[in-house]
Design a protein around this motif. Sequence first.
Motif, short mmCIF file in Angstrom:
data_model
loop_
_atom_site.label_atom_id
_atom_site.label_comp_id
_atom_site.label_asym_id
_atom_site.label_seq_id
_atom_site.Cartn_x
_atom_site.Cartn_y
_atom_site.Cartn_z
N PRO A 83 0.78 -1.24 0.00
CA PRO A 83 0.00 0.00 0.00
C PRO A 83 0.81 1.29 0.00
O PRO A 83 0.27 2.35 -0.30
N ASP A 84 2.08 1.23 0.32
CA ASP A 84 2.92 2.43 0.27
C ASP A 84 3.38 2.75 -1.14
O ASP A 84 3.97 3.82 -1.37
N TRP A 85 3.13 1.84 -2.07
CA TRP A 85 3.65 1.98 -3.42
C TRP A 85 2.52 2.01 -4.45
O TRP A 85 1.49 1.36 -4.28
N THR A 86 2.79 2.73 -5.54
CA THR A 86 1.94 2.67 -6.72
C THR A 86 2.43 1.52 -7.61
O THR A 86 3.47 0.91 -7.36
N VAL A 87 1.69 1.28 -8.69
CA VAL A 87 2.12 0.29 -9.67
C VAL A 87 3.51 0.65 -10.20
O VAL A 87 4.39 -0.21 -10.31
N ARG A 88 3.73 1.93 -10.52
CA ARG A 88 5.03 2.35 -11.03
C ARG A 88 6.13 2.13 -9.97
O ARG A 88 7.22 1.69 -10.29
N ASP A 89 5.81 2.44 -8.72
CA ASP A 89 6.79 2.24 -7.64
C ASP A 89 7.18 0.77 -7.51
O ASP A 89 8.36 0.43 -7.39
N LEU A 90 6.17 -0.10 -7.49
CA LEU A 90 6.45 -1.52 -7.33
C LEU A 90 7.27 -2.04 -8.51
O LEU A 90 8.23 -2.81 -8.32
N PHE A 91 6.91 -1.61 -9.70
CA PHE A 91 7.68 -2.03 -10.87
C PHE A 91 9.11 -1.49 -10.80
O PHE A 91 10.06 -2.18 -11.18
N SER A 92 9.28 -0.28 -10.30
CA SER A 92 10.63 0.29 -10.14
C SER A 92 11.45 -0.58 -9.19
O SER A 92 12.65 -0.81 -9.43
N HIS A 93 10.83 -1.06 -8.13
CA HIS A 93 11.54 -1.97 -7.22
C HIS A 93 11.93 -3.26 -7.93
O HIS A 93 13.06 -3.73 -7.79
N MET A 94 11.02 -3.84 -8.69
CA MET A 94 11.30 -5.09 -9.38
C MET A 94 12.48 -4.92 -10.35
O MET A 94 13.38 -5.77 -10.42
N VAL A 95 12.46 -3.82 -11.09
CA VAL A 95 13.55 -3.54 -12.04
C VAL A 95 14.84 -3.26 -11.27
O VAL A 95 15.91 -3.78 -11.60
N GLY A 96 14.74 -2.45 -10.22
CA GLY A 96 15.91 -2.08 -9.45
C GLY A 96 16.54 -3.24 -8.73
O GLY A 96 17.78 -3.30 -8.60
N LEU A 97 15.72 -4.19 -8.27
CA LEU A 97 16.28 -5.36 -7.61
C LEU A 97 17.19 -6.11 -8.56
O LEU A 97 18.32 -6.49 -8.18
N GLY A 98 16.76 -6.33 -9.79
CA GLY A 98 17.60 -7.03 -10.76
C GLY A 98 18.90 -6.30 -11.02
O GLY A 98 19.98 -6.91 -11.05
N SER A 99 18.81 -4.99 -11.20
CA SER A 99 20.02 -4.21 -11.46
C SER A 99 20.97 -4.24 -10.28
O SER A 99 22.19 -4.36 -10.44
N ASP A 100 20.42 -4.15 -9.07
CA ASP A 100 21.27 -4.16 -7.88
C ASP A 100 21.93 -5.52 -7.67
O ASP A 100 23.10 -5.60 -7.29
N VAL A 101 21.17 -6.58 -7.88
CA VAL A 101 21.73 -7.92 -7.71
C VAL A 101 22.90 -8.13 -8.67
O VAL A 101 23.97 -8.62 -8.28
N VAL A 102 22.70 -7.75 -9.92
CA VAL A 102 23.77 -7.91 -10.91
C VAL A 102 25.00 -7.08 -10.52
O VAL A 102 26.14 -7.51 -10.70
N ALA A 103 24.76 -5.91 -9.92
CA ALA A 103 25.86 -5.02 -9.52
C ALA A 103 26.52 -5.45 -8.21
O ALA A 103 27.49 -4.83 -7.78
N GLY A 104 25.98 -6.49 -7.56
CA GLY A 104 26.55 -6.95 -6.30
C GLY A 104 26.07 -6.18 -5.09
O GLY A 104 26.64 -6.28 -4.00
N ASP A 105 25.00 -5.41 -5.26
CA ASP A 105 24.43 -4.62 -4.16
C ASP A 105 23.15 -5.30 -3.69
O ASP A 105 22.05 -4.99 -4.16
N GLU A 106 23.29 -6.24 -2.78
CA GLU A 106 22.12 -7.00 -2.30
C GLU A 106 22.30 -7.34 -0.83
O GLU A 106 23.00 -8.30 -0.50
N PRO A 107 21.69 -6.60 0.09
CA PRO A 107 21.78 -6.95 1.51
C PRO A 107 21.03 -8.24 1.79
O PRO A 107 20.08 -8.60 1.09
N ASP A 108 21.44 -8.94 2.82
CA ASP A 108 20.83 -10.22 3.15
C ASP A 108 19.34 -10.08 3.47
O ASP A 108 18.55 -10.98 3.17
N ASP A 109 18.97 -8.96 4.07
CA ASP A 109 17.59 -8.82 4.54
C ASP A 109 16.68 -8.07 3.57
O ASP A 109 15.50 -7.87 3.87
N HIS A 110 17.20 -7.64 2.42
CA HIS A 110 16.37 -6.88 1.47
C HIS A 110 15.59 -5.80 2.21
O HIS A 110 14.38 -5.66 2.06
N ASN A 111 16.28 -5.01 3.01
CA ASN A 111 15.63 -4.08 3.92
C ASN A 111 14.90 -2.95 3.20
O ASN A 111 15.11 -2.70 2.00
N GLU A 112 14.06 -2.26 3.96
CA GLU A 112 13.19 -1.24 3.37
C GLU A 112 13.99 -0.10 2.75
O GLU A 112 13.59 0.44 1.71
#
Length: 222
Positions: A34-63
């Motif tokens: 509920p804190d996110w719009t459709v665009r926000d959630l999609f931005s997270h989904m896209v950003g997660l992939g980019s961050d993982v590939v870049a080696g930026d991934e905390p263990d807890d996927h924190n807020e």
Amino acid sequence: MDPIEEWSRAQERVIALLDGATEEQADRRVPACPDWTVRDLFSHMVGLGSDVVAGDEPDDHNEAWTQRQVEARRDHTVAQLIEEWRATAEPLREWMRQHGPRPLGDVIIHEQDLRGALGVPGGKDSAGVAAIRDRFAPRVGARLPAGTTLGLVGPGWSWASDGGEPERADVVLHADEFELHRAALARRSAAQIRSWTTKGDVEPVLDAFATLGDLPSEDRSE
């Protein structure tokens, strides 16, 4: 099941869902996030992939980490987000070949969150959904009160927290496999879970379903 292929199929379903989305659709609030719009959630989904590939991934996927993905893409259109996601896809698949298919969970879970916001069902019978259901059912089991067993029973799938016969568990729920899958992700309300209970007292085990946050106060569907 090839989890990397399942990730690719889910990605294509999400792109098909969002390609050509109107501004009104992109700005809709996502009931499951509920804190996110459709665009926000999609931005997270896209950003997660980019961050993982870049080696930026905390263990807890924190807020803070997930919110940075949203803020970094605040001015991006849906079309730009799709372009970035497509460019990240093959590097992320290569990452999964080396490190395991953990990102499958994010795309499978959030695909349905997006569908719930947009009112467009689909992807419910995918092998990816089954895989995440099987991943999260034991997480529900690990949160049960000591000495209590839970059985989940669908038309073609069943599971028991103690590894035994689901119908012999202390608390038994009967529902469609997809509904049980979403319940295990904290995407169904306590009222919905109560309505599926065919044996035992479900009240003490409701909190076990809060694996990804509190249970919603209102009924949910996709």
